[in-house]
Scaffold this active site. Structure first.
Site, PDB file in Angstrom:
ATOM      1  N   HIS A   1       4.414   0.183   0.828  1.00 57.90           N
ATOM      2  CA  HIS A   1       4.762  -0.151   2.301  1.00 57.90           C
ATOM      3  C   HIS A   1       4.535  -1.772   0.883  1.00 57.90           C
ATOM      4  CE1 HIS A   1       4.240  -4.231   4.185  1.00 57.90           C
ATOM      5  NE2 HIS A   1       2.807  -3.815   3.872  1.00 57.90           N
ATOM      6  N   HIS A  20       5.798  -5.945  -0.206  1.00 55.59           N
ATOM      7  CA  HIS A  20       5.985  -7.444   0.553  1.00 55.59           C
ATOM      8  C   HIS A  20       7.132  -7.787  -0.618  1.00 55.59           C
ATOM      9  CE1 HIS A  20       1.593  -7.984   2.215  1.00 55.59           C
ATOM     10  NE2 HIS A  20       2.371  -7.138   2.818  1.00 55.59           N
ATOM     11  N   SER A  80      -6.617   1.378   3.758  1.00 55.98           N
ATOM     12  CA  SER A  80      -5.881   0.668   3.532  1.00 55.98           C
ATOM     13  C   SER A  80      -5.443   0.103   5.484  1.00 55.98           C
ATOM     14  CB  SER A  80      -4.675   0.641   3.283  1.00 55.98           C
ATOM     15  OG  SER A  80      -2.987   0.110   3.637  1.00 55.98           O
ATOM     16  N   ASN A 136       0.601  -0.998   0.094  1.00 54.50           N
ATOM     17  CA  ASN A 136       0.028  -0.046   0.172  1.00 54.50           C
ATOM     18  C   ASN A 136       0.954   1.262   0.068  1.00 54.50           C
ATOM     19  OD1 ASN A 136       0.049  -0.184   2.913  1.00 54.50           O
ATOM     20  ND2 ASN A 136      -0.770  -1.685   2.882  1.00 54.50           N
ATOM     21  N   GLU A 138      -3.486  -0.943   6.508  1.00 57.90           N
ATOM     22  CA  GLU A 138      -2.027  -0.509   7.198  1.00 57.90           C
ATOM     23  C   GLU A 138      -1.701   0.928   7.890  1.00 57.90           C
ATOM     24  OE1 GLU A 138      -0.392  -2.825   9.042  1.00 57.90           O
ATOM     25  OE2 GLU A 138      -0.213  -4.479   8.081  1.00 57.90           O
ATOM     26  N   SER A 163      -7.865  -0.481   0.715  1.00 56.54           N
ATOM     27  CA  SER A 163      -8.427  -1.755   1.226  1.00 56.54           C
ATOM     28  C   SER A 163      -8.775  -2.488  -0.062  1.00 56.54           C
ATOM     29  CB  SER A 163      -8.505  -1.948   2.786  1.00 56.54           C
ATOM     30  OG  SER A 163      -8.408  -3.039   2.496  1.00 56.54           O
TER      31      SER A 163
HETATM   32 ZN   LIG Z   1       1.691  -5.611   4.798  1.00 55.96          ZN
END
Ligand SMILES: [Zn+2]
Length: 213
Positions: A95, A97, A74, A29, A76, A45
């Protein structure tokens, strides 16, 4: 529309996250903070980046209350807001992954300065202790371990990158991912040597002159 320019940035850079391979699906995000109003534009989200439109981007105040947009922010959100609170120099957060950064995070391993490009993030990229995704505990963990660096690994989760603007935050995420892959490769065939702290100071000073996108 409130924060129109910032919302468009979230849409554009969301697509770039996918194109660059830093994320897949709806993972990760992004947010941008407007320091004048204190409002934050953050990705919604669970909506995929390709179909996100500027009006889907959610605008919240510093307390996390939605001030514009009909979607949920989101999961987060707390991590983004926490970083804006702690770091007045940060106006954008990415952010991800991304695979190599997250590989180190799975080992609860920090990323040392094995390549000079890590200087875009700081002297090293530390790994914040594990906490459940989407919690205040994770936000606190990330915000305390990042210190004055521009990136932090999140144990068993991913990477948080920051910048004075979205272009910088995205570039930091890309450079950290690149350095994480180099570190992984170097560790596979030997014991990587680490650049001395004083030399990293020199590198970071030089980046101040020309490194910004
Ligand atoms: Zn994450």
């Amino acid at each position: 529309m409130l924060l129109e320019k910032e919302r468009s940035l979230i849409v554009d850079y969301g697509k770039r996250l996918l194109a660059s391979g830093l994320t897949v699906g709806t993972g990760g995000n992004l947010s941008v903070c407007d320091r004048t109003t204190g409002y934050v534009a953050i990705s919604p989200s669970g909506l995929d980046y390709e179909s996100t439109q500027p009006e889907d981007v959610v605008v919240v105040d510093r307390g996390g209350v939605v001030v514009d947009g009909s979607r949920r922010p989101s999961s987060e959100l707390a991590m983004h807001l926490g970083l804006y609170e702690k770091r007045p120099d940060v106006c954008a957060v990415v952010h991800t992954h991304s695979v190599f950064a997250t590989t180190l995070a799975c080992l609860e391993c920090s990323l040392p300065a094995v390549h000079y490009l890590i200087g875009f993030a700081g002297h090293e990229v530390k790994c914040a202790p594990y906490a459940t995704f989407g919690t205040q505990e994770l936000a606190d963990s990330a915000c305390s371990i990042i210190g004055d660096a521009k990136a932090v690994l999140l144990a068993h989760h991913g990477l948080l990158a920051a910048g004075a603007d979205m272009a910088e935050a995205f570039m930091v995420a890309e450079q950290v991912e690149y350095c994480a892959e180099l570190y992984w490769r170097a560790r596979a065939i030997g014991k990587p040597a680490v650049i001395a702290d004083r030399e990293m100071d020199t590198i970071i000073d030089k980046f101040g002159d020309y490194g910004r996108p």
